[in-house]
Design a protein around this motif. Sequence first.
Motif, mmCIF file in Angstrom:
data_model
loop_
_atom_site.group_PDB
_atom_site.id
_atom_site.type_symbol
_atom_site.label_atom_id
_atom_site.label_comp_id
_atom_site.label_asym_id
_atom_site.label_seq_id
_atom_site.Cartn_x
_atom_site.Cartn_y
_atom_site.Cartn_z
ATOM 1 N N UNK A 37 0.701 -1.476 -0.151
ATOM 2 C CA UNK A 37 -0.202 -0.190 -0.190
ATOM 3 C C UNK A 37 0.846 1.126 -0.069
ATOM 4 N N UNK A 38 1.954 1.388 0.544
ATOM 5 C CA UNK A 38 2.481 2.385 1.027
ATOM 6 C C UNK A 38 3.450 2.861 -0.368
ATOM 7 N N UNK A 39 4.471 1.372 -0.472
ATOM 8 C CA UNK A 39 5.483 1.677 -1.880
ATOM 9 C C UNK A 39 4.255 1.764 -2.912
ATOM 10 N N UNK A 40 3.129 1.817 -3.000
ATOM 11 C CA UNK A 40 2.426 2.163 -4.555
ATOM 12 C C UNK A 40 1.545 3.013 -4.543
ATOM 13 N N UNK A 41 1.206 3.347 -3.239
ATOM 14 C CA UNK A 41 0.854 5.092 -3.178
ATOM 15 C C UNK A 41 1.718 5.919 -3.188
ATOM 16 N N UNK A 42 3.204 5.825 -3.080
ATOM 17 C CA UNK A 42 4.095 6.750 -3.214
ATOM 18 C C UNK A 42 4.116 6.411 -4.605
ATOM 19 N N UNK A 43 4.530 5.425 -4.827
ATOM 20 C CA UNK A 43 4.811 5.494 -6.006
ATOM 21 C C UNK A 43 3.684 6.366 -7.247
ATOM 22 N N UNK A 86 -6.549 4.233 -4.762
ATOM 23 C CA UNK A 86 -6.595 3.371 -4.192
ATOM 24 C C UNK A 86 -5.967 2.904 -3.387
ATOM 25 N N UNK A 87 -4.986 2.767 -3.464
ATOM 26 C CA UNK A 87 -3.733 1.951 -2.043
ATOM 27 C C UNK A 87 -4.342 3.233 -0.870
ATOM 28 N N UNK A 88 -4.618 5.177 -0.958
ATOM 29 C CA UNK A 88 -5.034 4.938 -0.273
ATOM 30 C C UNK A 88 -6.093 4.488 0.579
ATOM 31 N N UNK A 89 -6.198 4.120 0.545
ATOM 32 C CA UNK A 89 -7.739 3.224 1.229
ATOM 33 C C UNK A 89 -6.815 2.356 1.828
ATOM 34 N N UNK A 90 -6.192 1.895 1.734
ATOM 35 C CA UNK A 90 -5.185 0.667 2.555
ATOM 36 C C UNK A 90 -3.927 0.934 3.461
ATOM 37 N N UNK A 91 -4.414 2.522 3.666
ATOM 38 C CA UNK A 91 -2.947 3.010 4.405
ATOM 39 C C UNK A 91 -3.507 3.383 5.763
ATOM 40 N N UNK A 92 -2.865 3.346 7.088
ATOM 41 C CA UNK A 92 -3.741 3.697 8.201
ATOM 42 C C UNK A 92 -4.243 5.494 7.795
ATOM 43 N N UNK A 93 -5.014 5.368 8.833
ATOM 44 C CA UNK A 93 -5.713 7.197 8.847
ATOM 45 C C UNK A 93 -4.363 7.918 9.075
ATOM 46 N N UNK A 94 -2.975 7.708 10.657
ATOM 47 C CA UNK A 94 -2.604 8.460 10.296
ATOM 48 C C UNK A 94 -1.434 8.655 8.760
ATOM 49 N N UNK A 140 10.795 8.196 4.061
ATOM 50 C CA UNK A 140 10.729 7.651 5.764
ATOM 51 C C UNK A 140 9.515 7.780 6.515
ATOM 52 N N UNK A 141 9.573 8.829 6.912
ATOM 53 C CA UNK A 141 8.388 9.053 7.593
ATOM 54 C C UNK A 141 6.289 8.225 7.363
ATOM 55 N N UNK A 142 6.711 7.605 6.110
ATOM 56 C CA UNK A 142 5.132 7.426 5.424
ATOM 57 C C UNK A 142 5.770 6.068 5.780
ATOM 58 N N UNK A 143 6.140 5.756 5.262
ATOM 59 C CA UNK A 143 6.519 3.787 6.008
ATOM 60 C C UNK A 143 6.283 3.596 6.586
ATOM 61 N N UNK A 144 7.074 4.531 8.174
ATOM 62 C CA UNK A 144 7.468 4.031 9.441
ATOM 63 C C UNK A 144 5.868 4.454 10.810
ATOM 64 N N UNK A 145 5.381 5.733 9.430
ATOM 65 C CA UNK A 145 3.911 5.873 10.256
ATOM 66 C C UNK A 145 3.303 4.866 9.560
ATOM 67 N N UNK A 146 2.715 3.951 8.499
ATOM 68 C CA UNK A 146 2.067 2.822 8.087
ATOM 69 C C UNK A 146 2.213 1.894 9.018
ATOM 70 N N UNK A 147 3.379 1.472 9.626
ATOM 71 C CA UNK A 147 4.221 0.111 10.125
ATOM 72 C C UNK A 147 3.735 0.462 11.993
#
Length: 268
Positions: A37-43, A86-94, A140-147
């Motif tokens: 989700x976070x990888x394809x959202x950022x791409x 589409x991929x944003x739907x699967x991300x954490x709210x934060x 950096x921040x987005x993948x760590x926050x999503x995890x």
Amino acid sequence: MKKLFNFYLDSSIHIALSVYALTYSTLLLFHLPYDEAVLYFTFYGTIVTYNFIKYGSSAKRYFFVASRYMKWIQLLSFVCFGLALFYAYYLQWETLLWAIGLSVLSSLYILPYLPNQKNFRTLPQFKILIVALCWTGVTVVLPLVNATIFELNQTTIFFMIQRMLLILILMIPFEICDLQFDAPALETLPQRIGVAKTKLLGYIWIVLFVVIEFWQTETFLAIFYSTIGLSVLLAIVVWQASIKKSKYFTSFWVESIPIVWFLVLLFS
């Protein structure tokens, strides 16, 4: 093939791969699982954002294009926008909140926010910093926050500083190559201190990048294969940077460095 390659660069696909590579590198370095989700959202989000920055200085110019070539880029951007949603739907709210904040910051890079119609790109000495902040936030921040492991401890802070240094170093060839096009009012690094001193500053940043890695990394192999190899590539592109370089030097070769680094990390 040349037209196809130019479209690949002009439509921001290559730079999106660089962002994807840096984001994935963060997951690898923090020993986190693959996060589709976070990888394809950022791409996909990078393609939309960069095409808007490059071609959308006004809404009219972005949405109503005349050339066939630009229409293909516009179509790609709209498709990528849908895929990013589409991929944003699967991300954490934060994660979404951080992403919205970074999107606003990126948009202000070209959109006026003051009564005199200035934007962040026209502010003296601010161009290179805003790019480094946005790239660090996204990769950096987005993948760590999503995890759900993001916290401002020593490890994370130094990792973010190191990533900012990496982006600042990668920006130096762009700053030097753009010297012939940038308005004097921008006061970019080469305009203020000259090309030679800008390169010297880049070498200093490379040393700091390596020092942070030596301080943080426990295994010699990880340092040798990733940081040392990356630093050599960075030093080469800074040394080779000049005003008369081809656009492919920056748009392809310089932006390929994060991809190469990611591949080293992935297979080491």
